[in-house]
Design an enzyme around this catalytic site. Structure first.
Site, short mmCIF file in Angstrom:
data_model
loop_
_atom_site.label_atom_id
_atom_site.label_comp_id
_atom_site.label_asym_id
_atom_site.label_seq_id
_atom_site.Cartn_x
_atom_site.Cartn_y
_atom_site.Cartn_z
N TYR A 273 0.86 -1.18 0.00
CA TYR A 273 0.00 0.00 0.00
C TYR A 273 0.89 1.23 0.00
CZ TYR A 273 -3.88 3.13 0.99
OH TYR A 273 -4.82 4.12 0.90
N ASN B 59 -3.55 5.99 6.19
CA ASN B 59 -4.26 6.80 7.19
C ASN B 59 -4.97 5.91 8.21
OD1 ASN B 59 -6.56 5.81 5.91
ND2 ASN B 59 -7.01 7.71 4.83
N SER C 289 5.22 9.72 12.85
CA SER C 289 6.66 9.64 12.70
C SER C 289 7.39 10.29 13.88
CB SER C 289 7.08 10.31 11.39
OG SER C 289 8.43 10.02 11.10
N GLN D 258 11.05 15.61 10.60
CA GLN D 258 9.95 14.73 11.00
C GLN D 258 8.70 15.52 11.34
OE1 GLN D 258 10.20 11.28 10.57
NE2 GLN D 258 11.93 12.28 9.57
N HIS E 130 6.00 16.09 8.66
CA HIS E 130 5.14 15.00 8.22
C HIS E 130 3.70 15.20 8.66
CE1 HIS E 130 7.51 11.93 6.25
NE2 HIS E 130 8.44 12.01 7.15
N GLU F 189 11.60 5.82 16.59
CA GLU F 189 11.64 5.33 15.21
C GLU F 189 12.99 5.68 14.58
OE1 GLU F 189 9.08 5.93 11.05
OE2 GLU F 189 8.94 7.41 12.66
N HIS F 190 13.36 6.96 14.59
CA HIS F 190 14.64 7.43 14.07
C HIS F 190 15.48 7.98 15.22
CE1 HIS F 190 11.63 8.18 10.78
NE2 HIS F 190 12.51 7.47 10.11
N ASP G 299 15.71 7.98 4.74
CA ASP G 299 14.36 7.95 4.16
C ASP G 299 14.40 7.63 2.67
OD1 ASP G 299 12.81 8.35 6.36
OD2 ASP G 299 12.41 10.47 5.99
N GLU H 217 2.25 -36.92 29.08
CA GLU H 217 1.21 -35.97 28.70
C GLU H 217 -0.13 -36.67 28.44
OE1 GLU H 217 2.58 -33.68 25.38
OE2 GLU H 217 3.98 -32.50 26.57
N HIS I 184 0.83 -40.57 20.24
CA HIS I 184 2.14 -39.96 20.01
C HIS I 184 3.24 -40.94 20.41
CE1 HIS I 184 0.01 -36.17 19.55
NE2 HIS I 184 1.15 -35.54 19.31
#
Length: 439
Positions: A139, A223, A246, A268, A271, A336-337, A370, A424, A429
């Protein structure tokens, strides 16, 4: 209008620092209930009506008049034409950025993304088989701004991983197609591109329609409607992450030109009004210089209003007792950064545990990451760097365990497995393991 930006001025030595710090960091990721309800309706409608629902929502939200969803798929020839029509400088920049992103992710694949196996003392083979996803959806946001860099950062690692088919969706409100975005799709090797967006595009990718193929995983930001849709379809398909606003955190020792740091904080803040820009520095006089540069530079920024609202609402200039304390606070934030604006960034990097990406030294602006440094710019936000990683080749691969037990191994391992299985209460098994043991 003259905009001003006064990030909160804090000091770790102040009695009220902790409360003010927590208040500044707080951001609610809760999506509005009306958004959630509307997204749920759109997903259900697309799941039931397929193409017709996607077409209805796309025409309505993007002010289009397409007669069929097939009209909203662009051909490879159209993508190449968009690339060929760009100015030479933009073509060269796209190709150079793509080459660096591809080179980095090729190295990443070699380091962590290959199959391996070994045989133990009994001759049994144990290992891991790494295979790419068959089909992914990426996207790419559209509308207010165009993001060719997001095309590269999502499609190139998928291509490097060996994904069979890359389906890209991008909204084109009023039918306005951005040539740089289409050219980036051409350069990055996108298989198919549909000019649809919003929750209906996520639904089409997750469920599949008569025209849009169903994918195995969806990556890329969007969004609130896109984020909500991705959250709701997780489990039907994979997703990369739910991204918040951001963020940038700058650790400064006072050696970097203050106008560089001010602009990095702007990078930033521009943004989104909810983006966060924070400076941590032990030098009060240097912080004053950075604020002075903010005051001087803001008026010349085309997105001054957004920067002003971001810095006033969520920005902070924090004086610390030392660079060591700045590193401790950075680990609490898990940004983030993270920029280390220092003469000796490698002195501080070992102290930093949590960050989406770490930018070392004064010349390493976050903006280079970026666009063209090479590492991925799709990064964890909202402190999720404590437990998650940047988008990478590994997001487009899956791992299968390989087990081939020898006759000798079956005899040895069977006794262990049977003992545990009986414990068990799972007799089948145990019996399955015992049948392969030498009597």
């Amino acid at each position: 209008m003259d905009w001003t930006a006064k990030p909160a001025r804090l000091s770790t030595s102040d009695a009220g620092f902790e409360a003010a710090f927590r208040k500044r960091l707080h951001w609610s990721a809760e999506t509005d209930a009306q958004v959630e309800q509307r997204v749920a309706e759109i997903l259900a409608d697309v799941q039931q009506r397929g193409d017709a629902a996607v077409l209805d929502y796309t025409n309505r939200f993007d002010a289009l008049a397409a007669a069929s969803l097939a009209q909203l798929e662009l051909t490879q020839a159209e993508l190449k034409a968009a690339f060929d029509g760009l100015p030479a400088a933009q073509r060269d920049a796209l190709q150079a950025a793509a080459a660096r992103v591809r080179s980095y992710h090729e190295a990443q694949k070699k380091a962590s993304g290959e199959s391996w196996s070994y045989r133990d003392a009994d001759g049994s083979l144990l290992g891991q088989k790494v295979t790419p996803l068959d089909r992914v959806g990426i996207y790419v946001p559209g509308g207010k701004a165009a993001y060719p860099s997001s095309v590269l950062m999502n499609a190139v690692p998928a291509q490097v991983a060996g994904v069979g088919e890359i389906i890209m969706v991008v909204p084109t409100p009023r039918g306005e197609k951005n040539a740089l975005v289409l050219a980036a799709a051409h350069v990055a090797g996108v298989s198919r591109l549909f000019t649809i967006g919003g929750a209906q595009a996520i639904a089409a990718l997750a469920y599949g329609t008569q025209t849009v193929p169903r994918v195995d995983k969806i990556t890329g930001p969007g969004n609130a409607y896109v984020a909500s849709a991705k959250r709701r379809v997780f489990g039907i398909v994979g997703i990369d992450m739910i991204a918040g606003p951001s963020e940038i955190l700058v650790l400064a020792d006072g050696s970097t030109p203050p106008d560089w740091v001010a602009m990095d904080l702007f990078s930033q803040a521009e943004h989104d009004e909810l983006a966060q820009s924070i400076l941590l520095c032990p030098d009060a006089a240097y912080i004053d210089k950075v604020q002075a540069e903010i005051d001087k530079l803001l008026a010349g920024m085309p997105r001054a209003e957004i920067i002003s609202k971001s810095l006033n609402g969520r920005g902070a200039l924090i004086q610390t007792l030392s660079m060591e304390e700045a590193c401790e606070i950075s680990n609490r934030i898990a940004p983030e950064h993270l920029e280390i604006a220092s003469r000796d960034p490698h002195k501080w990097e070992p102290l930093l545990k949590h960050a989406g990406a770490i930018f070392l030294g004064a010349f390493t602006s976050e903006s280079l990451g970026d666009y063209c440094a090479g590492p991925n710019h799709v990064l964890p936000t909202s402190s999720t760097a404590r437990f998650s990683s940047p988008l990478g080749v590994y997001d487009f691969q899956k791992r299968s365990s390989l087990i081939e037990v020898s006759e000798a191994g079956a005899n040895k391992l069977g006794a262990i497995a049977a003992e545990l299985a009986y414990g068990e209460g799972l007799q089948a098994h145990a019996r399955a393991a015992e049948m392969r043991m030498k009597r």
